[in-house]
Design a protein around this motif. Structure first.
Motif, mmCIF file in Angstrom:
data_model
loop_
_atom_site.group_PDB
_atom_site.id
_atom_site.type_symbol
_atom_site.label_atom_id
_atom_site.label_comp_id
_atom_site.label_asym_id
_atom_site.label_seq_id
_atom_site.Cartn_x
_atom_site.Cartn_y
_atom_site.Cartn_z
ATOM 1 N N THR A 1 25.190 10.208 42.691
ATOM 2 C CA THR A 1 26.600 10.618 42.706
ATOM 3 C C THR A 1 27.124 11.077 41.355
ATOM 4 N N GLY A 2 26.283 11.077 40.327
ATOM 5 C CA GLY A 2 26.763 11.504 39.027
ATOM 6 C C GLY A 2 25.623 11.645 38.038
ATOM 7 N N GLY A 3 25.943 12.173 36.866
ATOM 8 C CA GLY A 3 24.944 12.304 35.820
ATOM 9 C C GLY A 3 23.958 13.428 36.074
ATOM 10 N N SER A 4 22.850 13.389 35.371
ATOM 11 C CA SER A 4 21.864 14.467 35.415
ATOM 12 C C SER A 4 21.203 14.604 36.780
ATOM 13 N N LEU A 5 20.949 13.489 37.452
ATOM 14 C CA LEU A 5 20.268 13.563 38.746
ATOM 15 C C LEU A 5 21.119 14.290 39.775
ATOM 16 N N ALA A 6 22.425 14.024 39.783
ATOM 17 C CA ALA A 6 23.301 14.693 40.739
ATOM 18 C C ALA A 6 23.278 16.207 40.531
ATOM 19 N N ARG A 7 23.243 16.653 39.268
ATOM 20 C CA ARG A 7 23.177 18.080 38.979
ATOM 21 C C ARG A 7 21.820 18.660 39.386
ATOM 22 N N LEU A 8 20.776 17.880 39.185
ATOM 23 C CA LEU A 8 19.432 18.338 39.518
ATOM 24 C C LEU A 8 19.245 18.472 41.025
ATOM 25 N N LEU A 9 19.956 17.671 41.792
ATOM 26 C CA LEU A 9 19.786 17.661 43.244
ATOM 27 C C LEU A 9 20.208 18.959 43.912
ATOM 28 N N LEU A 10 21.217 19.632 43.356
ATOM 29 C CA LEU A 10 21.777 20.808 44.040
ATOM 30 C C LEU A 10 20.731 21.872 44.340
ATOM 31 N N PRO A 11 19.957 22.345 43.361
ATOM 32 C CA PRO A 11 18.957 23.374 43.720
ATOM 33 C C PRO A 11 17.909 22.869 44.705
ATOM 34 N N TYR A 12 17.565 21.605 44.649
ATOM 35 C CA TYR A 12 16.601 21.062 45.610
ATOM 36 C C TYR A 12 17.167 21.112 47.026
ATOM 37 N N ARG A 13 18.428 20.733 47.152
ATOM 38 C CA ARG A 13 19.042 20.749 48.483
ATOM 39 C C ARG A 13 19.221 22.165 49.014
ATOM 40 N N LEU A 14 19.220 23.136 48.094
ATOM 41 C CA LEU A 14 19.292 24.543 48.492
ATOM 42 C C LEU A 14 17.897 25.159 48.626
ATOM 43 N N PHE A 15 16.880 24.296 48.659
ATOM 44 C CA PHE A 15 15.484 24.711 48.814
ATOM 45 C C PHE A 15 15.028 25.584 47.639
ATOM 46 N N ALA A 16 15.549 25.310 46.449
ATOM 47 C CA ALA A 16 15.194 26.101 45.269
ATOM 48 C C ALA A 16 14.739 25.216 44.116
ATOM 49 N N GLY A 17 14.207 24.041 44.431
ATOM 50 C CA GLY A 17 13.765 23.136 43.383
ATOM 51 C C GLY A 17 12.447 23.557 42.772
ATOM 52 N N GLY A 18 12.274 23.222 41.507
ATOM 53 C CA GLY A 18 11.033 23.551 40.824
ATOM 54 C C GLY A 18 11.079 23.059 39.391
ATOM 55 N N PRO A 19 9.994 23.241 38.650
ATOM 56 C CA PRO A 19 9.944 22.758 37.272
ATOM 57 C C PRO A 19 10.940 23.482 36.373
ATOM 58 N N LEU A 20 11.486 22.751 35.405
ATOM 59 C CA LEU A 20 12.408 23.308 34.423
ATOM 60 C C LEU A 20 11.637 23.576 33.134
ATOM 61 N N GLY A 21 11.673 24.805 32.672
ATOM 62 C CA GLY A 21 10.911 25.147 31.478
ATOM 63 C C GLY A 21 9.431 24.985 31.725
#
Length: 209
Positions: free
Chosen positions: A82-102
Motif C-alpha cells: 500500500t505504499g513505498g517502493s513496492l507499491a510503485r513497482l507493482l503498477l507495471p506488473y499489474r499492467l503486464f509490463a513488469g521486467g528488470p530495471l536497468g
C-alpha cells in the motif's frame, strides 16, 4: 541535522531523561556498492546520500553522554503493498509490463513491514542494543531475482526490461535508489537473537498477496 541536535539538547535539559533513543537512518549510509556483503562494520560511502546519512546519525550522538542508550537503525526497502517502493513497482506488473530495471544486477536489501516493526520493538526493549543496526532481511536479492519472484507471486509475466537511461529521465537523481544498491545483511540484529518472520522474499510476498 538541526532536528537531531534539537533532540540531543532537549535530552540534556530534561529533568527525567529517556532510557533509549531509536534513530532512523538508511542503508544508503554505505553508498553505492557492487557484490560485497555489507554489515554494520562496513565503512560509510562517499556519495551525497551516504554523507547525508553520516551527518544525520552524528546529530544525536551527544545523547550518549547523558546516559541514554542510542540505537541507529539503517533500514532497507520496506515491503508494503500500500505504499513505498513496492507499491510503485507493482503498477507495471499489474499492467503486464513488469521486467528488470536497468541491468537487474543491482542488489535490493529488503525487509517485510512486519519484521521492521518487530525489529524496532526488539531494539527498544533490549538493553544490549546500542549502536548501528541494519534492518534488512538476511537474504538480499539482485533486482532481476526480486522481480521474478514478485511476478510469480502475483501471477504476472516478467519480460519487459526498463533501460537505465529511461529511469534516469523519469526519476532524475532519485533513479540511483533503484539502479544502484547494496548487499546488506543484519549481522548485529541476528547476533542479539532477533528471529525474522520472513527471511525469504517469496514467503514475505505470499503473506501480502
Amino acid at each position: 541535522m538541526d532536528a537531531g541536535k534539537a533532540i540531543a539538547a532537549a535530552v540534556e535539559q530534561a529533568d527525567r531523561r529517556p532510557g533509549v533513543l531509536i534513530q532512523s537512518s538508511a542503508i544508503g549510509y554505505y553508498g553505492v556498492l557492487d557484490d560485497q556483503i555489507v554489515t554494520e562494520s562496513s565503512p560509510a560511502g562517499t556519495d551525497f546520500l551516504a554523507q547525508l546519512c553520516v551527518d544525520w546519525e552524528a546529530s544525536t550522538q551527544a545523547v550518549e553522554n547523558f546516559g541514554v542508550r542510542r540505537a541507529v537503525v539503517r533500514t532497507g526497502l520496506v515491503l508494503s503493498p500500500t505504499g513505498g517502493s513496492l507499491a510503485r513497482l507493482l503498477l507495471p506488473y499489474r499492467l503486464f509490463a513488469g521486467g528488470p530495471l536497468g541491468s537487474g544486477k543491482q542488489w535490493w536489501s529488503w525487509i517485510s513491514m512486519e519484521d521492521e516493526v518487530r525489529a524496532l520493538m526488539f531494539l527498544l526493549e533490549n538493553d544490549r542494543a546500542y549502536g548501528a543496526f541494519n534492518l534488512t532481511a538476511p537474504n538480499p536479492l539482485q533486482m532481476k531475482e526480486f522481480g521474478k519472484i514478485l511476478a510469480q507471486v502475483i501471477h504476472r509475466p516478467y519480460w519487459l526490461p526498463v533501460p537505465a537511461f529511461v529511469l534516469r529521465l523519469l526519476l532524475g537523481e532519485m533513479s540511483i535508489l533503484v539502479l544502484k544498491g547494496q548487499r546488506v545483511v543484519p549481522q548485529r540484529l541476528l547476533e542479539l537473537g532477533f528471529q525474522f518472520q520472513h527471511e525469504h522474499l517469496k514467503q514475505a510476498l505470499e503473506v501480502m498477496f
